[in-house]
Write a protein that holds these residues in place. Structure first.
Motif, PDB file in Angstrom:
ATOM      1  N   HIS A 185     -57.707 -38.443  13.204  1.00 24.29           N
ATOM      2  CA  HIS A 185     -57.160 -37.184  13.757  1.00 24.29           C
ATOM      3  C   HIS A 185     -58.111 -36.458  14.808  1.00 24.29           C
ATOM      4  CE1 HIS A 185     -55.127 -37.212   9.785  1.00 24.29           C
ATOM      5  NE2 HIS A 185     -54.151 -37.330  10.560  1.00 24.29           N
ATOM      6  N   ALA A 220     -58.336 -31.872  14.514  1.00 28.31           N
ATOM      7  CA  ALA A 220     -59.337 -31.793  13.224  1.00 28.31           C
ATOM      8  C   ALA A 220     -60.634 -31.571  13.678  1.00 28.31           C
ATOM      9  CB  ALA A 220     -59.165 -32.962  12.538  1.00 28.31           C
ATOM     10  N   SER A 257     -57.818 -30.190   8.799  1.00 28.40           N
ATOM     11  CA  SER A 257     -57.012 -31.335   9.112  1.00 28.40           C
ATOM     12  C   SER A 257     -55.439 -31.070   9.234  1.00 28.40           C
ATOM     13  CB  SER A 257     -57.296 -32.307   8.098  1.00 28.40           C
ATOM     14  OG  SER A 257     -56.163 -33.532   8.474  1.00 28.40           O
ATOM     15  N   HIS A 317     -55.452 -26.874   8.537  1.00 25.28           N
ATOM     16  CA  HIS A 317     -55.970 -25.927   9.268  1.00 25.28           C
ATOM     17  C   HIS A 317     -55.715 -24.377   8.888  1.00 25.28           C
ATOM     18  CE1 HIS A 317     -57.451 -28.329  12.399  1.00 25.28           C
ATOM     19  NE2 HIS A 317     -56.308 -28.932  12.418  1.00 25.28           N
ATOM     20  N   SER A 349     -56.416 -37.721   5.574  1.00 25.26           N
ATOM     21  CA  SER A 349     -57.702 -37.404   5.862  1.00 25.26           C
ATOM     22  C   SER A 349     -58.447 -37.859   4.496  1.00 25.26           C
ATOM     23  CB  SER A 349     -58.181 -35.958   6.101  1.00 25.26           C
ATOM     24  OG  SER A 349     -57.662 -35.674   7.684  1.00 25.26           O
TER      25      SER A 349
END
Length: 257
Positions: free
Chosen positions: A249, A81, A16, A61, A22
């Motif tokens: 996302h 994401a 994410s 990420h 998230s």
């Protein structure tokens, strides 16, 4: 769950661009609690629990997969994401030899993770990214197949036959006839399925996760309230009543009751 046979999907994490957002979305949607791993080398990796049992995680990420890379004209869509499915292996180094020979792309070679296990990341010949996990202290998700946990995984792909050969040669997965499309099996036990690309809004092959919920329709409405969206409205399927959703996302996932 306390152990997984080699080839079984055993862990699931979300890459994410905004971990805090998230965490807010998935805890609100699925009744999870979140715990950030405190060790600096964990890089903010945050685990999710349901009823005190480990079910999944989220991180910024950290890996460069075909799906994570910017796409569209001039990379205008940025880095989306995505959920990653990990498959148990009893020998990550040996699998690292098999994957490229079978036509896959090596994205991350095996590395040990804080004494918990070894991980590696690959893409199959059609471009779907997946990870493998050689367990040490951490075996995988402690709850699976129940509301609030992953109930089903499936490969969304353009090449069903080619994928069957690749995953047989790398993970030892076999295929069997399913309800309209093949299913993946480990030692005769069904562990996932296949969907043709185009049945969801995805633009490229990927491994998809489906979470069990008590009420599919109510969960779909809640996802929208939390900033997500509905890709395919709730409908009755062989798995149960199911909806395909997107988080805020753009990470795709499904829910089924």
């Amino acid at each position: 769950m306390t152990t997984y046979a080699p080839g079984s999907p055993s862990w699931f994490d979300l890459g994410s661009p905004d971990v805090a957002a998230s965490v807010a979305f998935y805890t609100g949607l699925l009744g999870w609690t979140a715990t950030e791993i405190s060790e600096p080398e964990a890089g903010g990796y945050t685990t999710f629990h349901r009823d005190g049992k480990l079910v999944a995680a989220v991180a910024y990420h950290q890996i460069d997969t075909p799906y994570h890379r910017p796409y569209g004209p001039d990379g205008q869509h940025g880095m989306p994401a995505i959920w990653t499915v990990y498959f148990t292996t009893d020998d990550a180094e040996a699998l690292n030899e098999r994957a490229p020979k079978a036509g896959g792309e090596t994205i991350m070679t095996p590395m040990e993770v804080m004494g918990l296990g070894k991980m590696a990341v690959y893409a199959d010949p059609a471009g779907a990214a997946f990870a493998v996990w050689e367990p040490m202290a951490m075996k995988g998700a402690e709850l699976i197949g129940q509301p609030g946990s992953v109930r089903w995984v499936e490969l969304v792909t353009t090449d069903v036959e080619g994928s069957a050969a690749f995953y047989r040669d790398t993970l030892g997965l076999t295929t069997a006839p399913g309800d309209g499309s093949p299913v993946w099996q480990v030692a005769g036990k069904t562990v996932g399925g296949v969907r043709k690309l185009g049945e969801t809004g995805a633009v490229r092959p990927y491994w998809a996760v489906t979470f069990g919920v008590e009420d599919c329709d109510a969960t779909a409405r809640k996802a929208v309230e939390l900033g997500g969206s509905v890709e395919n409205a709730p409908a009755d399927t062989p798995l149960g009543r199911r909806a395909d959703l997107l988080d805020p996302h753009g990470a795709g996932f499904s829910v089924v009751s």
